[in-house]
Design a protein around this motif. Sequence first.
Motif, PDB file in Angstrom:
ATOM      1  N   GLY A 133     -49.258 -39.666  37.833  1.00  0.00           N
ATOM      2  CA  GLY A 133     -47.854 -39.761  38.201  1.00  0.00           C
ATOM      3  C   GLY A 133     -47.433 -41.174  38.535  1.00  0.00           C
ATOM      4  N   ILE A 134     -46.139 -41.365  38.624  1.00  0.00           N
ATOM      5  CA  ILE A 134     -45.595 -42.643  39.054  1.00  0.00           C
ATOM      6  C   ILE A 134     -44.639 -42.390  40.208  1.00  0.00           C
ATOM      7  CG2 ILE A 134     -45.809 -43.721  36.777  1.00  0.00           C
ATOM      8  CD1 ILE A 134     -42.866 -43.216  36.318  1.00  0.00           C
ATOM      9  N   THR A 135     -44.444 -43.415  41.013  1.00  0.00           N
ATOM     10  CA  THR A 135     -43.562 -43.285  42.166  1.00  0.00           C
ATOM     11  C   THR A 135     -42.503 -44.373  42.120  1.00  0.00           C
ATOM     12  OG1 THR A 135     -45.248 -42.276  43.574  1.00  0.00           O
ATOM     13  CG2 THR A 135     -43.444 -43.411  44.676  1.00  0.00           C
ATOM     14  N   LEU A 136     -41.251 -43.966  42.039  1.00  0.00           N
ATOM     15  CA  LEU A 136     -40.167 -44.940  42.073  1.00  0.00           C
ATOM     16  C   LEU A 136     -39.963 -45.377  43.518  1.00  0.00           C
ATOM     17  CD1 LEU A 136     -37.481 -43.364  39.691  1.00  0.00           C
ATOM     18  CD2 LEU A 136     -39.387 -44.827  39.120  1.00  0.00           C
ATOM     19  N   PRO A 137     -39.750 -46.672  43.744  1.00  0.00           N
ATOM     20  CA  PRO A 137     -39.624 -47.163  45.123  1.00  0.00           C
ATOM     21  C   PRO A 137     -38.373 -46.667  45.831  1.00  0.00           C
ATOM     22  CG  PRO A 137     -39.195 -48.919  43.544  1.00  0.00           C
ATOM     23  CD  PRO A 137     -39.687 -47.758  42.760  1.00  0.00           C
ATOM     24  N   ILE A 138     -37.358 -46.262  45.082  1.00  0.00           N
ATOM     25  CA  ILE A 138     -36.131 -45.758  45.699  1.00  0.00           C
ATOM     26  C   ILE A 138     -35.723 -44.477  44.989  1.00  0.00           C
ATOM     27  CG2 ILE A 138     -35.163 -47.947  46.501  1.00  0.00           C
ATOM     28  CD1 ILE A 138     -33.588 -48.037  43.856  1.00  0.00           C
ATOM     29  N   ARG A 157     -46.775 -50.439  38.267  1.00  0.00           N
ATOM     30  CA  ARG A 157     -47.768 -50.043  39.265  1.00  0.00           C
ATOM     31  C   ARG A 157     -48.774 -49.068  38.663  1.00  0.00           C
ATOM     32  NH1 ARG A 157     -44.582 -48.100  44.372  1.00  0.00           N
ATOM     33  NH2 ARG A 157     -43.856 -50.073  45.191  1.00  0.00           N
ATOM     34  N   LYS A 158     -48.238 -48.139  37.905  1.00  0.00           N
ATOM     35  CA  LYS A 158     -49.083 -47.124  37.273  1.00  0.00           C
ATOM     36  C   LYS A 158     -50.064 -47.777  36.290  1.00  0.00           C
ATOM     37  CE  LYS A 158     -50.127 -43.099  35.306  1.00  0.00           C
ATOM     38  NZ  LYS A 158     -51.267 -42.430  35.936  1.00  0.00           N
ATOM     39  N   GLU A 211     -33.215 -49.383  36.467  1.00  0.00           N
ATOM     40  CA  GLU A 211     -34.182 -49.905  35.499  1.00  0.00           C
ATOM     41  C   GLU A 211     -35.318 -50.618  36.238  1.00  0.00           C
ATOM     42  OE1 GLU A 211     -34.264 -49.864  32.061  1.00  0.00           O
ATOM     43  OE2 GLU A 211     -32.477 -48.601  31.939  1.00  0.00           O
ATOM     44  N   LYS A 266     -39.888 -43.608  29.179  1.00  0.00           N
ATOM     45  CA  LYS A 266     -40.460 -44.935  28.904  1.00  0.00           C
ATOM     46  C   LYS A 266     -41.986 -44.851  28.849  1.00  0.00           C
ATOM     47  CE  LYS A 266     -36.949 -47.978  30.882  1.00  0.00           C
ATOM     48  NZ  LYS A 266     -36.608 -48.799  32.052  1.00  0.00           N
ATOM     49  N   ALA A 268     -37.635 -42.915  33.309  1.00  0.00           N
ATOM     50  CA  ALA A 268     -38.926 -43.541  33.578  1.00  0.00           C
ATOM     51  C   ALA A 268     -40.035 -42.790  32.845  1.00  0.00           C
ATOM     52  CB  ALA A 268     -39.199 -43.576  35.082  1.00  0.00           C
ATOM     53  N   ALA A 326     -36.340 -50.128  39.314  1.00  0.00           N
ATOM     54  CA  ALA A 326     -37.172 -49.137  40.000  1.00  0.00           C
ATOM     55  C   ALA A 326     -38.133 -48.494  39.013  1.00  0.00           C
ATOM     56  CB  ALA A 326     -36.291 -48.072  40.661  1.00  0.00           C
ATOM     57  N   GLN A 327     -37.618 -48.166  37.816  1.00  0.00           N
ATOM     58  CA  GLN A 327     -38.473 -47.542  36.799  1.00  0.00           C
ATOM     59  C   GLN A 327     -39.604 -48.483  36.404  1.00  0.00           C
ATOM     60  OE1 GLN A 327     -35.652 -46.764  33.702  1.00  0.00           O
ATOM     61  NE2 GLN A 327     -34.431 -45.464  35.048  1.00  0.00           N
ATOM     62  N   GLU A 328     -39.242 -49.745  36.181  1.00  0.00           N
ATOM     63  CA  GLU A 328     -40.261 -50.700  35.737  1.00  0.00           C
ATOM     64  C   GLU A 328     -41.305 -50.940  36.820  1.00  0.00           C
ATOM     65  OE1 GLU A 328     -40.743 -51.553  32.771  1.00  0.00           O
ATOM     66  OE2 GLU A 328     -38.874 -50.737  31.991  1.00  0.00           O
ATOM     67  N   ILE A 329     -40.855 -50.991  38.068  1.00  0.00           N
ATOM     68  CA  ILE A 329     -41.812 -51.164  39.173  1.00  0.00           C
ATOM     69  C   ILE A 329     -42.812 -50.009  39.169  1.00  0.00           C
ATOM     70  CG2 ILE A 329     -42.073 -51.074  41.689  1.00  0.00           C
ATOM     71  CD1 ILE A 329     -39.426 -52.630  41.869  1.00  0.00           C
ATOM     72  N   ALA A 330     -42.275 -48.789  39.073  1.00  0.00           N
ATOM     73  CA  ALA A 330     -43.142 -47.606  39.090  1.00  0.00           C
ATOM     74  C   ALA A 330     -44.109 -47.635  37.909  1.00  0.00           C
ATOM     75  CB  ALA A 330     -42.293 -46.340  39.058  1.00  0.00           C
ATOM     76  N   LEU A 331     -43.586 -47.999  36.733  1.00  0.00           N
ATOM     77  CA  LEU A 331     -44.433 -47.974  35.538  1.00  0.00           C
ATOM     78  C   LEU A 331     -45.498 -49.058  35.577  1.00  0.00           C
ATOM     79  CD1 LEU A 331     -41.710 -47.201  32.874  1.00  0.00           C
ATOM     80  CD2 LEU A 331     -43.686 -45.780  33.389  1.00  0.00           C
ATOM     81  N   THR A 335     -33.419 -42.589  42.702  1.00  0.00           N
ATOM     82  CA  THR A 335     -32.463 -43.056  41.699  1.00  0.00           C
ATOM     83  C   THR A 335     -31.758 -41.921  40.977  1.00  0.00           C
ATOM     84  OG1 THR A 335     -34.165 -43.117  39.988  1.00  0.00           O
ATOM     85  CG2 THR A 335     -33.839 -45.118  41.259  1.00  0.00           C
TER      86      THR A 335
END
Lengths: 160, 227
Positions: free
Chosen positions: B54-59, A108-109, A99, B72, B69, A101-106, B61
């Motif tokens: 696009g989006i980039t997940l840091p790890i 950032r976007k 979760e 969401k 993601a 990781a998803q929130e970080i990515a979102l 998963t």
Amino acid sequence: MLPVYLRVMLIVGALLSLLVVVRQVKRERILVEDSVFWVVLSFFFVVLAVFPGIAISLAHTLGFMSASNFVYLAIIVLLLWKAFTSSAEISRLKTRVNELAQEIALSRKEEEDRCERVARGTAAPVAAVEDTGAEDMDEKDAQRGGASGGRERERQENAE
Amino acid sequence: MKVLAVVPAYNEEQCLADTVEALTRECPDVDYLVVNDGSRDATEQVMASGHMNGITLPINTGLTSAFKAGMKYALRNGYDAVVQFDADGQHLPRYIPQMAQVLSDRDADLVIASRYLDGTERPSGARGAGSRLITLLIRLTTGVTITDPTSGMRMYSRRMIELFANGFDCAPEPDMVALVARRYSPVLEIQATMQERQGGESYLKLGNVIKYMSRTCLSIIMSRFLR
């Protein structure tokens, strides 16, 4: 009655396990709240080693052939239960990490999109005050922030 | 209807650019979102140089979380439907409008692009057998026949977007298809063809196939009783 050398071995072993657990807690290898199970368990081993009569009479009352059968079964059940709760906890942790990781990515976007809109001049970004924690930022919200806020924001971004 | 194509990408530097190019060329009305799931190759650079959305997940998963993601993002940006679209070029964008049409006309929650709806024989060997087994299990547990449960090209309704974005355990996998068929609206299929993957490495190696099959089959059976 158990032979003396066996009792001594049991007591030494139990004390050793208690010592190991306590040391790990002191060295901050495990949280105190998570160590409770192990501290209690190793303390319990010490008690059983000192007073083997407890296990023997319990086994006898419950109809086990021997005390060791009973002790083995009890420990296996206990460990199985522990393994299951650990597994459940790992599941929860995995979900939470994902979760995050998803929130970080979102987020950032979201940030990138906002910068892009500013760069293109189609919309001003949100003022810094409004910036905390709003997830569903739509165009209208974005437009409320003043143009000056936008420049400020951009400068912050450049500084980073 | 606002449709978002969620393109999960893990180490897809080879085909991602072509896939996105085809997607935007053939379906200019469909938005897309590449979800880079912590790739270790140049996927992120490919995304940047192509100015992709696009989006980039840091790890890394896993597919389920990467797709979540995307869900969401779809929920927060008000999309009406999401199509799950592979980055490796297997899926053809031209079926997306038709899927959206079926989804809205028939008020469905899930539309699958099926390779076998028109009676096309499934490939012989392990893959076809696995696909048949999953079809059988879904029919037994839900009474619904899904001709291509392992097709990765699925379109989800707004209701499903909410479910995936907020739910605890929703995977874009066949077991979810079974759950939708049983608990929500009928699952519909349209006929489609697919290509061989255009590059990169398939996730479905033999070890993974066995894991995938056992996980999927057990999950379908278990979810019949537990969910």
